[in-house]
Design a protein around this motif. Structure first.
Motif, PDB file in Angstrom:
ATOM      1  N   GLU A   1       0.834  -1.210   0.000  1.00 63.78           N
ATOM      2  CA  GLU A   1       0.000   0.000   0.000  1.00 63.78           C
ATOM      3  C   GLU A   1       0.867   1.257   0.000  1.00 63.78           C
ATOM      4  N   GLN A   2       1.940   1.246   0.767  1.00 57.54           N
ATOM      5  CA  GLN A   2       2.844   2.407   0.816  1.00 57.54           C
ATOM      6  C   GLN A   2       3.521   2.608  -0.533  1.00 57.54           C
ATOM      7  N   ASN A   3       3.860   1.522  -1.213  1.00 56.36           N
ATOM      8  CA  ASN A   3       4.449   1.644  -2.553  1.00 56.36           C
ATOM      9  C   ASN A   3       3.470   2.265  -3.542  1.00 56.36           C
ATOM     10  N   VAL A   4       2.173   1.981  -3.395  1.00 56.58           N
ATOM     11  CA  VAL A   4       1.157   2.610  -4.233  1.00 56.58           C
ATOM     12  C   VAL A   4       1.122   4.113  -3.956  1.00 56.58           C
ATOM     13  N   VAL A   5       1.198   4.480  -2.676  1.00 59.89           N
ATOM     14  CA  VAL A   5       1.233   5.901  -2.303  1.00 59.89           C
ATOM     15  C   VAL A   5       2.441   6.579  -2.943  1.00 59.89           C
ATOM     16  N   ILE A   6       3.595   5.954  -2.853  1.00 60.94           N
ATOM     17  CA  ILE A   6       4.822   6.520  -3.427  1.00 60.94           C
ATOM     18  C   ILE A   6       4.689   6.680  -4.936  1.00 60.94           C
ATOM     19  N   SER A   7       4.148   5.697  -5.598  1.00 64.40           N
ATOM     20  CA  SER A   7       3.962   5.758  -7.049  1.00 64.40           C
ATOM     21  C   SER A   7       3.021   6.905  -7.429  1.00 64.40           C
ATOM     22  N   THR A   8       1.959   7.071  -6.684  1.00 66.92           N
ATOM     23  CA  THR A   8       1.010   8.151  -6.940  1.00 66.92           C
ATOM     24  C   THR A   8       1.679   9.514  -6.766  1.00 66.92           C
ATOM     25  N   ILE A   9       2.473   9.650  -5.719  1.00 66.01           N
ATOM     26  CA  ILE A   9       3.183  10.906  -5.479  1.00 66.01           C
ATOM     27  C   ILE A   9       4.176  11.175  -6.605  1.00 66.01           C
ATOM     28  N   GLU A  10       4.909  10.150  -7.026  1.00 68.38           N
ATOM     29  CA  GLU A  10       5.873  10.322  -8.115  1.00 68.38           C
ATOM     30  C   GLU A  10       5.176  10.748  -9.408  1.00 68.38           C
ATOM     31  N   ASN A  11       3.997  10.194  -9.668  1.00 65.86           N
ATOM     32  CA  ASN A  11       3.236  10.603 -10.853  1.00 65.86           C
ATOM     33  C   ASN A  11       2.821  12.071 -10.757  1.00 65.86           C
ATOM     34  N   SER A  12       2.410  12.489  -9.573  1.00 70.35           N
ATOM     35  CA  SER A  12       2.028  13.888  -9.373  1.00 70.35           C
ATOM     36  C   SER A  12       3.221  14.812  -9.583  1.00 70.35           C
ATOM     37  N   ILE A  13       4.370  14.415  -9.061  1.00 73.85           N
ATOM     38  CA  ILE A  13       5.582  15.217  -9.248  1.00 73.85           C
ATOM     39  C   ILE A  13       5.896  15.368 -10.730  1.00 73.85           C
ATOM     40  N   SER A  14       5.785  14.294 -11.463  1.00 67.42           N
ATOM     41  CA  SER A  14       6.070  14.318 -12.897  1.00 67.42           C
ATOM     42  C   SER A  14       5.107  15.252 -13.628  1.00 67.42           C
ATOM     43  N   ARG A  15       3.818  15.174 -13.287  1.00 70.30           N
ATOM     44  CA  ARG A  15       2.830  16.057 -13.912  1.00 70.30           C
ATOM     45  C   ARG A  15       3.144  17.529 -13.637  1.00 70.30           C
ATOM     46  N   TYR A  16       3.424  17.843 -12.360  1.00 68.50           N
ATOM     47  CA  TYR A  16       3.715  19.229 -12.013  1.00 68.50           C
ATOM     48  C   TYR A  16       5.041  19.701 -12.611  1.00 68.50           C
ATOM     49  N   LYS A  17       5.984  18.795 -12.715  1.00 68.73           N
ATOM     50  CA  LYS A  17       7.269  19.162 -13.321  1.00 68.73           C
ATOM     51  C   LYS A  17       7.068  19.536 -14.788  1.00 68.73           C
ATOM     52  N   ASN A  18       6.272  18.731 -15.489  1.00 67.77           N
ATOM     53  CA  ASN A  18       5.978  19.035 -16.889  1.00 67.77           C
ATOM     54  C   ASN A  18       5.225  20.349 -17.020  1.00 67.77           C
ATOM     55  N   ALA A  19       4.292  20.595 -16.119  1.00 69.03           N
ATOM     56  CA  ALA A  19       3.505  21.832 -16.171  1.00 69.03           C
ATOM     57  C   ALA A  19       4.350  23.057 -15.849  1.00 69.03           C
ATOM     58  N   SER A  20       5.379  22.874 -15.049  1.00 74.99           N
ATOM     59  CA  SER A  20       6.214  24.027 -14.678  1.00 74.99           C
ATOM     60  C   SER A  20       7.352  24.262 -15.658  1.00 74.99           C
ATOM     61  N   ASP A  21       7.497  23.357 -16.603  1.00 74.50           N
ATOM     62  CA  ASP A  21       8.628  23.431 -17.530  1.00 74.50           C
ATOM     63  C   ASP A  21       8.184  23.910 -18.910  1.00 74.50           C
ATOM     64  N   ILE A  22       7.479  25.042 -18.944  1.00 76.96           N
ATOM     65  CA  ILE A  22       7.077  25.571 -20.248  1.00 76.96           C
ATOM     66  C   ILE A  22       8.197  26.450 -20.796  1.00 76.96           C
ATOM     67  N   ASP A  23       8.275  26.501 -22.088  1.00 76.19           N
ATOM     68  CA  ASP A  23       9.296  27.313 -22.750  1.00 76.19           C
ATOM     69  C   ASP A  23       8.849  28.770 -22.747  1.00 76.19           C
ATOM     70  N   GLU A  24       9.649  29.628 -22.144  1.00 72.81           N
ATOM     71  CA  GLU A  24       9.302  31.041 -22.040  1.00 72.81           C
ATOM     72  C   GLU A  24       9.117  31.687 -23.406  1.00 72.81           C
ATOM     73  N   ASN A  25       9.822  31.209 -24.412  1.00 73.19           N
ATOM     74  CA  ASN A  25       9.715  31.778 -25.759  1.00 73.19           C
ATOM     75  C   ASN A  25       8.406  31.393 -26.436  1.00 73.19           C
ATOM     76  N   ASP A  26       7.801  30.271 -26.004  1.00 68.21           N
ATOM     77  CA  ASP A  26       6.542  29.823 -26.609  1.00 68.21           C
ATOM     78  C   ASP A  26       5.327  30.438 -25.930  1.00 68.21           C
ATOM     79  N   SER A  27       5.519  31.078 -24.819  1.00 70.23           N
ATOM     80  CA  SER A  27       4.393  31.615 -24.063  1.00 70.23           C
ATOM     81  C   SER A  27       4.269  33.114 -24.283  1.00 70.23           C
ATOM     82  N   ILE A  28       3.068  33.522 -24.648  1.00 69.03           N
ATOM     83  CA  ILE A  28       2.841  34.954 -24.819  1.00 69.03           C
ATOM     84  C   ILE A  28       1.862  35.489 -23.765  1.00 69.03           C
ATOM     85  N   ASP A  29       1.228  34.624 -23.038  1.00 68.12           N
ATOM     86  CA  ASP A  29       0.242  35.024 -22.031  1.00 68.12           C
ATOM     87  C   ASP A  29       0.922  35.092 -20.658  1.00 68.12           C
ATOM     88  N   PRO A  30       0.889  36.258 -19.999  1.00 66.00           N
ATOM     89  CA  PRO A  30       1.507  36.368 -18.673  1.00 66.00           C
ATOM     90  C   PRO A  30       0.908  35.415 -17.639  1.00 66.00           C
TER      91      PRO A  30
END
Length: 147
Positions: A13-42
Motif C-alpha cells: 500500500e505504501q508503494n502505491v502511495v509513493i507511485s502516486t506521489i511520483e506521478n504527481s511530481i512528474s505532472r507538475y514538473k511538466n507543467a512548470s517546464d514551459i518554454d518562455e519563448n513559446d508563451s505569450i500570455d503572462p
C-alpha cells in the motif's frame, strides 16, 4: 495471518502511495517546464510558478513517504508484546499497525489501519494489553494479540 504478511501488505500500500506521489511530481514538473519563448500570455507564467510550487511540495511528501517505507522495512520483523512503535495489534475486526499513517484497507476480511504515534487514538491505546477493549471511532474491539 502473521505479522510479516500484514506488514508486506502495508508495504505494498505504501508503494502505491509513493507511485502516486511520483506521478504527481512528474505532472507538475511538466507543467512548470514551459518554454518562455513559446508563451505569450503572462498568466502562463503564473501557472508555471504554481506548478513548480506544487512539485516542490510533492517532493517533500515523497521524502516522508519513502521514510515511512524504510520504517516499515526496519520494523517488519520486530516482535513485541506491548503497544509501541512497530507493534501490530489484532482485534476481532481489524489490524492496527503503529508507526506510520496510512489510509485504511481490507486484508482477508479485516480492516488494516496504520497510525503514527502522533495520532490521538495512540494515547488512548498505548497502555492496553491483550484482552482489553479499545475504541476506534464508535466501534469497541477487544485486543486479541500484540506482535
Amino acid at each position: 495471518m502473521n505479522k510479516n504478511e500484514i506488514i508486506k501488505s502495508i508495504i505494498n500500500e505504501q508503494n502505491v502511495v509513493i507511485s502516486t506521489i511520483e506521478n504527481s511530481i512528474s505532472r507538475y514538473k511538466n507543467a512548470s517546464d514551459i518554454d518562455e519563448n513559446d508563451s505569450i500570455d503572462p498568466e502562463d507564467f503564473s501557472h508555471q510558478d504554481e506548478a513548480k510550487e506544487m512539485q516542490l511540495r510533492y517532493e517533500q511528501i515523497l521524502v516522508q513517504a519513502k521514510n515511512n517505507l524504510d520504517f516499515l522495512e526496519t520494523y517488519k520483523n520486530k516482535e513485541t508484546t506491548k503497544i509501541e512503535l512497530g507493534s501490530l495489534i489484532e482485534t476481532e475486526d481489524l489490524y492496527i499497525f503503529i508507526g506510520i499513517s496510512l489510509q485504511q484497507f481490507k486484508l482477508n476480511g479485516k480492516n488494516v489501519i496504520a497510525i503514527s504515534e502522533e495520532a490521538p487514538i495512540y494515547n488512548s491505546i498505548k497502555e492496553k494489553t491483550i484482552g482489553e477493549k479499545i475504541t476506534i471511532g464508535t466501534i469497541e474491539n477487544t485486543i486479541i494479540s500484540i506482535s
